[in-house]
Scaffold this motif. Sequence first.
Motif, PDB file in Angstrom:
ATOM      1  N   UNK A   1      44.639  33.578  36.541  1.00 18.67           N
ATOM      2  CA  UNK A   1      45.493  34.665  37.017  1.00 18.67           C
ATOM      3  C   UNK A   1      44.662  35.855  37.466  1.00 18.67           C
ATOM      4  N   UNK A   2      44.340  35.911  38.758  1.00 17.23           N
ATOM      5  CA  UNK A   2      43.484  36.974  39.280  1.00 17.23           C
ATOM      6  C   UNK A   2      44.242  38.240  39.676  1.00 17.23           C
ATOM      7  N   UNK A   3      45.504  38.371  39.269  1.00 20.30           N
ATOM      8  CA  UNK A   3      46.326  39.492  39.731  1.00 20.30           C
ATOM      9  C   UNK A   3      45.748  40.833  39.292  1.00 20.30           C
ATOM     10  N   UNK A   4      45.865  41.841  40.165  1.00 19.62           N
ATOM     11  CA  UNK A   4      45.579  43.230  39.815  1.00 19.62           C
ATOM     12  C   UNK A   4      46.909  43.938  39.620  1.00 19.62           C
ATOM     13  N   UNK A   5      47.195  44.333  38.399  1.00 19.19           N
ATOM     14  CA  UNK A   5      48.513  44.899  38.097  1.00 19.19           C
ATOM     15  C   UNK A   5      48.421  46.404  37.882  1.00 19.19           C
ATOM     16  N   UNK A   6      49.516  47.137  38.170  1.00 19.85           N
ATOM     17  CA  UNK A   6      49.529  48.578  37.931  1.00 19.85           C
ATOM     18  C   UNK A   6      49.421  48.856  36.432  1.00 19.85           C
TER      19      UNK A   6
ATOM     20  N   UNK B   1      45.418  53.236  34.240  1.00 19.66           N
ATOM     21  CA  UNK B   1      45.860  54.236  35.216  1.00 19.66           C
ATOM     22  C   UNK B   1      46.142  55.589  34.577  1.00 19.66           C
ATOM     23  N   UNK B   2      46.116  55.663  33.253  1.00 20.90           N
ATOM     24  CA  UNK B   2      46.498  56.898  32.577  1.00 20.90           C
ATOM     25  C   UNK B   2      45.440  57.333  31.573  1.00 20.90           C
TER      26      UNK B   2
ATOM     27  N   UNK C   1      51.494  39.144  34.370  1.00 20.87           N
ATOM     28  CA  UNK C   1      50.165  38.975  33.799  1.00 20.87           C
ATOM     29  C   UNK C   1      49.949  37.523  33.360  1.00 20.87           C
TER      30      UNK C   1
ATOM     31  N   UNK D   1      41.247  49.336  40.280  1.00 21.70           N
ATOM     32  CA  UNK D   1      42.057  48.160  39.957  1.00 21.70           C
ATOM     33  C   UNK D   1      41.324  47.287  38.949  1.00 21.70           C
ATOM     34  N   UNK D   2      42.041  46.392  38.310  1.00 17.30           N
ATOM     35  CA  UNK D   2      41.437  45.526  37.301  1.00 17.30           C
ATOM     36  C   UNK D   2      41.899  44.101  37.525  1.00 17.30           C
ATOM     37  N   UNK D   3      40.975  43.234  37.848  1.00 18.85           N
ATOM     38  CA  UNK D   3      41.336  41.842  38.101  1.00 18.85           C
ATOM     39  C   UNK D   3      41.751  41.160  36.803  1.00 18.85           C
ATOM     40  N   UNK D   4      42.845  40.418  36.876  1.00 20.12           N
ATOM     41  CA  UNK D   4      43.303  39.667  35.724  1.00 20.12           C
ATOM     42  C   UNK D   4      44.126  40.469  34.741  1.00 20.12           C
ATOM     43  N   UNK D   5      44.557  41.662  35.140  1.00 17.90           N
ATOM     44  CA  UNK D   5      45.367  42.428  34.204  1.00 17.90           C
ATOM     45  C   UNK D   5      45.750  43.805  34.700  1.00 17.90           C
ATOM     46  N   UNK D   6      46.063  44.674  33.744  1.00 19.27           N
ATOM     47  CA  UNK D   6      46.616  45.983  34.041  1.00 19.27           C
ATOM     48  C   UNK D   6      45.506  47.023  34.165  1.00 19.27           C
ATOM     49  N   UNK D   7      45.603  47.851  35.180  1.00 15.22           N
ATOM     50  CA  UNK D   7      44.627  48.916  35.372  1.00 15.22           C
ATOM     51  C   UNK D   7      44.792  49.987  34.296  1.00 15.22           C
TER      52      UNK D   7
ATOM     53  N   UNK E   1      48.540  46.125  25.281  1.00 16.21           N
ATOM     54  CA  UNK E   1      48.099  44.863  25.884  1.00 16.21           C
ATOM     55  C   UNK E   1      46.903  44.323  25.117  1.00 16.21           C
TER      56      UNK E   1
ATOM     57  N   UNK F   1      39.568  37.047  29.141  1.00 15.12           N
ATOM     58  CA  UNK F   1      40.665  36.797  30.062  1.00 15.12           C
ATOM     59  C   UNK F   1      40.244  35.754  31.088  1.00 15.12           C
TER      60      UNK F   1
END
Lengths: 245, 245
Positions: free
Chosen positions: B153-158, A136-137, B188, A128-134, B142, B148
Motif C-alpha cells: 500500500x504505497x498511498x500517501x494519505x492526509x 500534518x499537525x 491505509x 507527504x508520507x508513503x504508505x500512511x498518514x502525513x 496510528x 510498514x
Amino acid sequence: MYEVIEGDALTVLPTLTDGTFDLVLADPPYNSGGRTTTDRTSTSTHDKYVSHDARHGLADFAGDNRDQRGYIAWLSQILAECLRAARPGASALVFSDWRQIPATSDALQAGGWLWRGVIPWHKPIHRPRRGGFAAACEYVLWGSHGPIDIIRNPACLPGWYSASQPRGRDRHHITQKPVDLLRALIRVAPAGGAVLDPFAGSGSAGVAARAEGRTYTGIELTTHYAEIARRRLDQSVREDHQPCE
Amino acid sequence: MYEVIEGDALTVLPTLTDGTFDLVLADPPYNSGGRTTTDRTSTSTHDKYVSHDARHGLADFAGDNRDQRGYIAWLSQILAECLRAARPGASALVFSDWRQIPATSDALQAGGWLWRGVIPWHKPIHRPRRGGFAAACEYVLWGSHGPIDIIRNPACLPGWYSASQPRGRDRHHITQKPVDLLRALIRVAPAGGAVLDPFAGSGSAGVAARAEGRTYTGIELTTHYAEIARRRLDQSVREDHQPCE
DNA sequence: CCTCTCGATGAATCCATCT
DNA sequence: AAGATGGATTCATCGAGAG
C-alpha cells in the motif's frame, strides 16, 4: 513592556516576581525525532528538522538532545517555575509534536498546571508520507493555573488553527511559528495582559503579543537569537507607529 | 466478507485466526470526561455526553466507567489480541479524545504496536467554551505491526480530516463517526484488505469498508447495536447493487 | 431549484446543592 | 468531607421547511 532576557530559562525564571503573568507561551525544543539514542544525538538540530535540499543557512539551536525521561524532568521544572510566576487563573500554552504529547502532558501536570486541552495546529504545506498518514499537525497543550477566570477573559476561542510556516525573508529560526497563529493563541490572555515566553527564539511570540496589545517577557539562551528577537520586536513596534495612509 | 459477531471483544478476539487482518480500526469507549470520578462514572453515557435539551432517544453504550489505569490495562489487552490477529505490516487506528491521548498511546505500545502518528479529526459542530479553547477535535492514533509494507500500500494519505457528525435520520449511536471519515482512514489498508473492528457500535466502519472494497469483521457487545450494525451493512450492500440510472 | 430563515444540538464543563 | 445530582451555559453548523 517588551523585553528579551538573555540566559538559560532555568536560571532566569527564578528571578521573576510571583504571580505577574497572565499567559505562559512556551515553544520548547521538542527533543523528539527518532526513537534511538543515535537518532537523538548524532545529528545537529539543523540536519534533524530541515529537508535535505533546503539551503537556508539558519543557525542550530541548543537543548534538543534529551531522552524522554530527561525531557519530562527538565520541562517540569521550567513549567513549575512558570506557574510560580503566573497569576492564579492564568493559562499555559506549550507546543509539542505528536510524539511528545504524552511527555508534554506529564510535564505540564507535574509542573502544577491543570491540563485543559489540546489544540492542533495544521500546516497546509507538509511532507507527504508513503504508505500512511502525513504528520500534518503540531500541537499546543493548554493548561491553567487553577480555575479559569471567566470574568477577566470571557472569550470563546476556536479549538483548532491552520497556518503556514514562515518562509523566505520572514524566516529566522528553524522551528519558527507563524505570527498569525501566535496572535490567535495569545487571545486567551486578557486584554493588556502579560505574556511570558521562556524559549523566545527569534521572538515571534513577542511580535504577536505586541500586535495583540499584550506585554511580553522573553527568555533566550543564545546571543544570536536574542539579538534577532530584539531587532524584530523593535521593528514591529516601529511599524505600528507609522501613520496610516 | 461482512460479519458482525456479538460478544465481548476480549472473548471474541482470541477466536480469530493469526495474521489475517490488514487494518484494526478501533473506536473504544473513551472512559474520559471530566476531572473527577463523578464526571467519569456516576452518570449514564447519555447524561455524560448528550446535550441537556437534545431530544433523540439513542441508547446508552457500555464499558465507559474505567479509571485511567483500568483503561490502559483493558485496552492494552484488546490491542495485543488485535496484533496477533493482524498481518505483519498491518496498521491500527484507535480513536481517542484529547484527554486520553497519552493513555491510548501507552495502550497501543503496550499491545505491541509501533506508534506512528496522531491524526486529528476536526468537528465543525462543537460546543463553544467560555474562557478558552473549544474541544473541536477528536484524535486517531496510528500504529503499525512492525515495518510498514509500502509495496502492498504505497498511498500517501492526509494527516488531518474535517467531517461533521451524523445527524437526524443517519444517527444511530451517541458517538457515531462519519462514514466519510472512516472511508478515508480505511484507505491505509491495501485494496481488498481485511478490516477488524473490535467495537462495531452501529457499524459505520463496516459501511465504510464495504464502500472502499475492503472486507469487514466487527465485534459488538450489545444485541441492540449488533442488530443495527447488521441492518446497516445489509442496506449498504443492497444500495451498492442497485443499477445506475 | 435556489435562497433564506429558523431551530435544534454537540464523546463538555462548571457550580451550587444535596446526600 | 467527599461524592453524587441536576441545571445552566455557549454558538457555529446543518437540516428542515418556507418562500
